[in-house]
Scaffold this active site. Sequence first.
Site, PDB file in Angstrom:
ATOM      1  N   PRO A   1       0.833  -1.215   0.000  1.00  0.00           N
ATOM      2  CA  PRO A   1       0.000   0.000   0.000  1.00  0.00           C
ATOM      3  C   PRO A   1       0.865   1.262   0.000  1.00  0.00           C
ATOM      4  O   PRO A   1       1.830   1.358   0.752  1.00  0.00           O
ATOM      5  CB  PRO A   1      -0.788  -0.109   1.310  1.00  0.00           C
ATOM      6  CG  PRO A   1      -0.710  -1.543   1.698  1.00  0.00           C
ATOM      7  CD  PRO A   1       0.595  -2.052   1.165  1.00  0.00           C
ATOM      8  N   GLU A   2       0.518   2.186  -0.890  1.00  0.00           N
ATOM      9  CA  GLU A   2       1.208   3.469  -0.964  1.00  0.00           C
ATOM     10  C   GLU A   2       0.267   4.545  -0.413  1.00  0.00           C
ATOM     11  O   GLU A   2      -0.774   4.235   0.158  1.00  0.00           O
ATOM     12  CB  GLU A   2       1.597   3.776  -2.414  1.00  0.00           C
ATOM     13  CG  GLU A   2       2.509   2.720  -3.036  1.00  0.00           C
ATOM     14  CD  GLU A   2       2.920   3.071  -4.460  1.00  0.00           C
ATOM     15  OE1 GLU A   2       2.969   4.265  -4.808  1.00  0.00           O
ATOM     16  OE2 GLU A   2       3.179   2.139  -5.238  1.00  0.00           O
TER      17      GLU A   2
ATOM     18  N   HIS B   1      -4.387 -10.625  13.492  1.00  0.00           N
ATOM     19  CA  HIS B   1      -3.441 -10.591  14.617  1.00  0.00           C
ATOM     20  C   HIS B   1      -3.902  -9.669  15.739  1.00  0.00           C
ATOM     21  O   HIS B   1      -3.554  -9.855  16.892  1.00  0.00           O
ATOM     22  CB  HIS B   1      -2.059 -10.141  14.133  1.00  0.00           C
ATOM     23  CG  HIS B   1      -1.543 -10.956  12.994  1.00  0.00           C
ATOM     24  ND1 HIS B   1      -1.599 -12.334  12.993  1.00  0.00           N
ATOM     25  CD2 HIS B   1      -0.981 -10.603  11.802  1.00  0.00           C
ATOM     26  CE1 HIS B   1      -1.079 -12.781  11.856  1.00  0.00           C
ATOM     27  NE2 HIS B   1      -0.706 -11.760  11.127  1.00  0.00           N
TER      28      HIS B   1
ATOM     29  N   ARG C   1       1.498 -12.376   5.696  1.00  0.00           N
ATOM     30  CA  ARG C   1       2.960 -12.435   5.534  1.00  0.00           C
ATOM     31  C   ARG C   1       3.705 -11.708   6.650  1.00  0.00           C
ATOM     32  O   ARG C   1       4.907 -11.831   6.773  1.00  0.00           O
ATOM     33  CB  ARG C   1       3.344 -11.893   4.161  1.00  0.00           C
ATOM     34  CG  ARG C   1       2.758 -12.761   3.050  1.00  0.00           C
ATOM     35  CD  ARG C   1       2.854 -12.097   1.706  1.00  0.00           C
ATOM     36  NE  ARG C   1       4.223 -12.089   1.195  1.00  0.00           N
ATOM     37  CZ  ARG C   1       4.603 -11.451   0.106  1.00  0.00           C
ATOM     38  NH1 ARG C   1       3.731 -10.750  -0.587  1.00  0.00           N
ATOM     39  NH2 ARG C   1       5.850 -11.502  -0.289  1.00  0.00           N
TER      40      ARG C   1
ATOM     41  N   ARG D   1      22.318  14.390  -8.294  1.00  0.00           N
ATOM     42  CA  ARG D   1      22.520  13.710  -9.573  1.00  0.00           C
ATOM     43  C   ARG D   1      22.075  12.275  -9.433  1.00  0.00           C
ATOM     44  O   ARG D   1      22.873  11.354  -9.444  1.00  0.00           O
ATOM     45  CB  ARG D   1      23.985  13.779  -9.987  1.00  0.00           C
ATOM     46  CG  ARG D   1      24.416  15.193 -10.292  1.00  0.00           C
ATOM     47  CD  ARG D   1      25.734  15.230 -11.014  1.00  0.00           C
ATOM     48  NE  ARG D   1      25.667  14.608 -12.339  1.00  0.00           N
ATOM     49  CZ  ARG D   1      25.084  15.146 -13.395  1.00  0.00           C
ATOM     50  NH1 ARG D   1      24.497  16.317 -13.327  1.00  0.00           N
ATOM     51  NH2 ARG D   1      25.081  14.523 -14.553  1.00  0.00           N
TER      52      ARG D   1
END
Length: 276
Positions: A2-3, A94, A112, A153
């Site tokens: 998820p972002e 959980h 996971r 850079r």
Amino acid sequence: MPELPEVESIARTLRERIAGRRIASVRLSRPDFVRHGAGSIRKLLTGDRVAAVKRVGKRLWIELESGAACLVHLGMSGRLTIERAEAPTLPHTHLSFRLEGEAGDVRLRDPRRFGGVWFFPEGRTAGDNQLESLGPDALEISTREFVQLCRGRRPIKSLLLDQRSIAGIGNIYADESLFDARIHPLTLADELSTDDQRRLAASVRRVLRKAVNFGGSTLRDYVRADGTAGEFQRLHRVYGRDGQPCVRCKADIQRIVVAQRSTHYCPTCQPIGTHA
Ligand SMILES: [Zn+2]
């Protein structure tokens, strides 16, 4: 993983549904899923009231009336959903909070277990070491701040992924923003013209806002807090579309690796070394 848009979508739903509610009980079936404060989370959260739900980069920050706080990281496969209290508890749940009244349960599942919860009885001050190194939030960064970031850079895609520089963007939205701005992902940040940098800042905000409005992108595990899938994946223009025709010019979308991440771009719309 998820972002920003996915976590923002969850945060908005939690704000509507649980802010102001009292926590009636806490169930912790995997104490090691709580990475900090596992010993006191049940006792201290029970009876406390949810004061605010915020998003910090790609994580959730839940503040309680007592001043305590929970940081929630969804990892790769984590799901945070609000469910009816009588709904069956699915495997890999959980941690869950039962809210008073009819508000139901907040349940955290993560098969996971790359995610986790950090509980801070002392609140923000104690949690700062988890939060301090994040750059300005990608949804709110100003064009001026963004232009100032574009100094090193390094490939512009690496910069977009660097949470210490700008918080919340991951692989999907980096690729989509660069396509929107017609910038090649390997272009060095300090070789972009100021116009390019400004256009990219606007693209980042536009792509993220639109993704939030569509509930984020569901590729595998992510679901919204109401259990439904996000819808923005249907609007991806380059991410995951390698070999398919560009929506602008019909050229084949290419896939390369930048910063160890799969990177998708249009060779015609995003030429290297030249700027639109
Ligand atoms: Zn194209």
